[in-house]
Motif scaffolding. Structure first.
Motif: not given
Length: 362
Positions: A93, A255, A34, A86, A67, A36, A54, A95, A253
């Motif tokens: 993802g 996703v 992922w 996203v 991640i 992110v 991560c 944050n 978080l």
């Protein structure tokens, strides 16, 4: 805040998740990656914590999930681009600060603290994990093709100013960077000219004098961003309360739903537990860093002012009608706020009474 109370809420998930690596099955052995992006700026205390979380994920998940972290603006250049990246799967993802989606998801203003609402981190964990608000959040985000995995605690917000401000009255006529949604609407009632800026644009705006003051997160990250170099004053709530307008500025978080569904059920549960554990880890680390940062601000000559009880009362009186206006923006906002209103009226909190709510209805 009572750390033990928060630890009790999340202990079962956090201890299990942090105690040992995830054991993957053969089907999932190939693993997934992922990308992110966080809204933390690179180099700040917050981003360093996120980056470490991560980077540890591949080992903890037994190789099933890697991640790759990105700081603010690294892939998506702004908040709108981040949301769409996203949603469309360019990023798997994000944050973010949950409040950022007020214009897209009105209910999101009630998924992070708001003016004069629930003001303790443990209260928000209770609403999410004890009173059913997590289920509501996931249903709301699913309409956007997103999975709201869970809230992530970090801090309250404080205001840094180039000029002395010791009361709400002294804010009149000042140009202040504030988040949108309810926060700006309440401050505007006190004559504030509100300005929306991402975190990375605050320092130059203060330096150039295009704004008089700026809200952002807590002392540690704000010191990392150099606010002590361009301001000399910090405004907080009464003793024991850093902020009356955004005391629990939740991140989360979130996703892409397709990426989430490609995980095994066991891996999904593992990610959820890791988010719970990270929420506590980040919160405690930032609170410690805040203690250290306040000494640094003092050494830099920064003066701290605190609002008085009369300011708190006036702010709450101004905020309550704004709560209801936002709660009526759509059915999702209504049902999330109704859960919170019942909690605030409950004798456990006693934050509001029927007299406070006179003339307001959903």
């Amino acid at each position: 805040m009572d750390i033990q109370s928060r630890r009790g809420i999340i202990k079962a998930g956090a201890i299990g998740a942090l105690a040992a690596p995830f054991v993957s099955n053969a089907q999932a052995a190939a693993g997934q990656t992922w990308k992110v992006q966080s809204t933390w700026d690179a180099g700040t205390t917050g981003y360093k914590l996120f980056e470490q979380w991560c980077n540890d994920f591949k080992e903890k998940s037994g190789g099933e999930l890697t991640i790759t972290p990105f700081a603010a603006k690294s892939v998506a250049a702004d908040n709108n681009a981040l949301f769409e990246a996203v949603k469309t799967g360019v990023l798997q993802g994000m944050n973010p600060w949950t409040l950022y989606w007020a214009g897209k998801i009105p209910a999101s203003v009630f998924l992070s603290s708001y003016p004069s609402g629930p003001d303790q981190p443990s209260q928000w964990d209770t609403m999410f994990y004890g009173l059913g608000m997590l289920k509501m959040a996931r249903e709301i985000y699913a309409k956007q093709g997103l999975m709201y995995v869970g809230p992530i605690q970090h801090d309250a917000n404080v205001i840094h100013s180039k000029v002395p401000i010791t009361s709400l009255a002294e804010m009149k006529g000042k140009k202040i960077r504030l988040p949108g949604g309810m926060v700006s609407e309440v401050f505007q009632q006190f004559g504030v000219a509100t300005v929306a800026l991402p975190g990375s644009d605050i320092f130059p705006a203060l330096e150039k004098g295009t704004i008089d003051a700026a809200d952002f997160v807590g002392p540690a990250v704000n010191y990392d961003l150099g606010f002590h170099q361009v301001t000399k004053y910090i405004l907080m709530g009464p003793p024991g309360t850093m902020s009356i307008y955004q005391p629990v500025d939740l991140m989360d978080l979130t996703v892409n739903m397709g990426a989430w569904k490609r995980l095994s059920a066991n891996m999904q549960a593992f990610v959820e537990d890791q988010v719970k554990g990270y929420s506590l880890t980040q919160y405690v680390a930032i609170q410690k860093a805040n203690v250290d940062a306040m000494a640094k601000f003092a050494a830099a000559g920064t003066t701290v002012s605190r609002l008085g009880q009369s300011d708190v009362d006036a702010f709450r009186k101004a905020a309550i009608p704004v709560w209801f206006n936002w709660a009526k923006k759509d059915a999702d906002a209504t049902r999330v706020f109704k859960l919170q209103l019942d909690y605030m009226k409950n004798g456990v909190l006693g934050y509001v009474t029927d007299a406070d709510l006179k003339g307001q209805k959903l």
